[in-house]
Motif scaffolding. Structure first.
Motif, PDB file in Angstrom:
ATOM      1  N   TRP A  57     -78.797 -55.227  17.674  1.00 19.80           N
ATOM      2  CA  TRP A  57     -79.175 -56.438  18.408  1.00 19.80           C
ATOM      3  C   TRP A  57     -80.548 -56.924  17.964  1.00 19.80           C
ATOM      4  CZ3 TRP A  57     -76.116 -58.746  22.189  1.00 19.80           C
ATOM      5  CH2 TRP A  57     -74.969 -58.035  22.552  1.00 19.80           C
ATOM      6  N   GLN A 114     -83.995 -59.394  19.031  1.00 15.69           N
ATOM      7  CA  GLN A 114     -84.872 -59.411  20.198  1.00 15.69           C
ATOM      8  C   GLN A 114     -84.632 -60.631  21.088  1.00 15.69           C
ATOM      9  OE1 GLN A 114     -85.760 -60.600  17.297  1.00 15.69           O
ATOM     10  NE2 GLN A 114     -86.713 -62.563  17.832  1.00 15.69           N
ATOM     11  N   GLY A 115     -83.906 -61.602  20.587  1.00 12.44           N
ATOM     12  CA  GLY A 115     -83.566 -62.784  21.364  1.00 12.44           C
ATOM     13  C   GLY A 115     -84.506 -63.955  21.123  1.00 12.44           C
ATOM     14  N   ARG A 149     -75.340 -60.550  30.294  1.00 12.15           N
ATOM     15  CA  ARG A 149     -75.257 -61.065  28.937  1.00 12.15           C
ATOM     16  C   ARG A 149     -73.801 -61.410  28.648  1.00 12.15           C
ATOM     17  NH1 ARG A 149     -78.674 -58.003  24.394  1.00 12.15           N
ATOM     18  NH2 ARG A 149     -80.105 -58.202  26.160  1.00 12.15           N
ATOM     19  N   TYR A 179     -79.060 -64.009  21.774  1.00  5.51           N
ATOM     20  CA  TYR A 179     -79.178 -62.805  20.953  1.00  5.51           C
ATOM     21  C   TYR A 179     -78.126 -62.818  19.863  1.00  5.51           C
ATOM     22  CZ  TYR A 179     -81.738 -60.965  25.004  1.00  5.51           C
ATOM     23  OH  TYR A 179     -82.624 -60.772  26.033  1.00  5.51           O
ATOM     24  N   CYS A 187     -80.277 -66.185  12.472  1.00  6.93           N
ATOM     25  CA  CYS A 187     -80.458 -64.751  12.647  1.00  6.93           C
ATOM     26  C   CYS A 187     -80.516 -64.129  11.261  1.00  6.93           C
ATOM     27  CB  CYS A 187     -79.322 -64.163  13.462  1.00  6.93           C
ATOM     28  SG  CYS A 187     -79.350 -62.365  13.596  1.00  6.93           S
ATOM     29  N   GLU A 201     -83.914 -63.248  15.343  1.00 10.82           N
ATOM     30  CA  GLU A 201     -83.475 -64.603  15.669  1.00 10.82           C
ATOM     31  C   GLU A 201     -84.643 -65.585  15.603  1.00 10.82           C
ATOM     32  OE1 GLU A 201     -81.284 -61.814  18.645  1.00 10.82           O
ATOM     33  OE2 GLU A 201     -83.300 -62.054  17.805  1.00 10.82           O
TER      34      GLU A 201
END
Length: 122
Positions: A112, A114-115, A45, A95, A22, A6
């Motif tokens: 996913w 890493q944010g 989340r 995320y 992303c 991201e």
């Protein structure tokens, strides 16, 4: 295997806009549903938005409808989250995630990123 990275987060004022990106690497990106989730400090989340592989099936959490837009470019292996009219309650780590089916359930997402931090000041 799909790797997700991201970008685009930052510190903005209420009412401003941000666009999160992303970037995906690995095989078969275009076959995955892509989702955006967020997690505020001390909270679980939560689902924000999801888009099907073709882009014709999209879902949003009620709190962002009319303000956020999810989109994808399969040629660039990238999914976006355009966030307008940001509010302080949008502050969270955002995320992106990939799932094999269209779903808003985070446990159904296989991969996913890493944010990226989004902070909205009042």
């Amino acid at each position: 295997q799909v790797q997700l990275v991201e970008s685009g987060g930052g510190l903005v004022q209420a009412g401003d806009s941000l666009r999160l990106s992303c970037a995906a690497s690995g095989r078969s990106f275009s076959s995955y549903t892509m989702g955006w989730f967020r997690q505020a400090p001390g909270k679980e989340r939560e689902f924000v938005a999801a888009i099907s592989w073709s882009g014709d099936n999209i879902h949003y959490v009620d709190s962002v409808k009319g303000r956020f837009t999810i989109s994808r470019d399969n040629a660039k292996n990238t999914v976006y989250l355009q966030m307008n009219s940001l509010k302080p309650e949008d502050t969270a780590v955002y995320y992106c995630a990939a799932a094999r089916v269209m779903t808003i359930r985070k446990e159904m997402y296989d991969y996913w990123g890493q944010g990226t931090q989004v902070t909205v000041s009042s």
